[in-house]
Design a protein around this motif. Structure first.
Motif, PDB file in Angstrom:
ATOM      1  N   PHE A  46      -5.413   2.348  -1.527  1.00  0.00           N
ATOM      2  CA  PHE A  46      -4.568   2.312  -0.332  1.00  0.00           C
ATOM      3  C   PHE A  46      -5.349   1.727   0.837  1.00  0.00           C
ATOM      4  O   PHE A  46      -4.843   0.894   1.582  1.00  0.00           O
ATOM      5  CB  PHE A  46      -4.078   3.727   0.008  1.00  0.00           C
ATOM      6  N   ARG A  68       0.823  -1.207   0.000  1.00  0.00           N
ATOM      7  CA  ARG A  68       0.000   0.000   0.000  1.00  0.00           C
ATOM      8  C   ARG A  68       0.858   1.259   0.000  1.00  0.00           C
ATOM      9  O   ARG A  68       0.483   2.275  -0.575  1.00  0.00           O
ATOM     10  CB  ARG A  68      -0.960  -0.012   1.191  1.00  0.00           C
ATOM     11  N   LEU A  81      -6.080  -2.073   0.344  1.00  0.00           N
ATOM     12  CA  LEU A  81      -4.889  -2.868   0.665  1.00  0.00           C
ATOM     13  C   LEU A  81      -4.635  -2.874   2.172  1.00  0.00           C
ATOM     14  O   LEU A  81      -4.202  -3.886   2.723  1.00  0.00           O
ATOM     15  CB  LEU A  81      -3.658  -2.342  -0.078  1.00  0.00           C
ATOM     16  N   SER A  82      -4.898  -1.752   2.827  1.00  0.00           N
ATOM     17  CA  SER A  82      -4.736  -1.682   4.282  1.00  0.00           C
ATOM     18  C   SER A  82      -5.657  -2.679   4.966  1.00  0.00           C
ATOM     19  O   SER A  82      -5.248  -3.402   5.886  1.00  0.00           O
ATOM     20  CB  SER A  82      -5.055  -0.268   4.792  1.00  0.00           C
TER      21      SER A  82
END
Length: 109
Positions: free
Chosen positions: A58, A38, A61-62
């Motif tokens: 982002f 990320r 993916l986190s």
């Protein structure tokens, strides 16, 4: 003394990465790679925009990396990982909720 430290480190890394090698070690490493990716994604997006940006991916993916790492923490019975990723994943989900709420408002809905 230096040889003794070297032998100790070699034994430590052998124990961590060879003796304990199993599916969950591979899963945990993969989880960290997903989670870490990320930052690469955010860096590339910022370079392209010429300013610091936080792309929606982002946060996805986190969440994915956080949930994978959380699962690893539960399987390995690691309270530090369970607490850290449990709280962090909740924050990532809240950020997504705020982003989607803001987009709905901006869209007139």
């Amino acid at each position: 003394m230096l040889i003794e430290i070297s032998d100790h480190l070699r034994g430590y890394f052998y124990d961590v990465f060879v003796t304990r090698f199993d599916f969950w070690l591979v899963f945990g490493i993969l989880a960290q790679l997903v989670f870490g990716s990320r930052f690469i994604l955010q860096w590339v997006a910022s370079e392209r925009a010429g300013k610091s940006v936080m792309p929606l991916s982002f946060w996805f993916l986190s969440i994915l990396g956080g949930l994978m790492t959380l699962a690893y923490g539960f399987v390995r019975k690691e309270p530090v990982i369970i607490i850290g990723q449990g709280l962090s994943t909740g924050i990532y989900l809240r950020n997504l909720a705020l982003i989607f709420r803001e987009r709905r408002r901006a869209g007139g809905g």
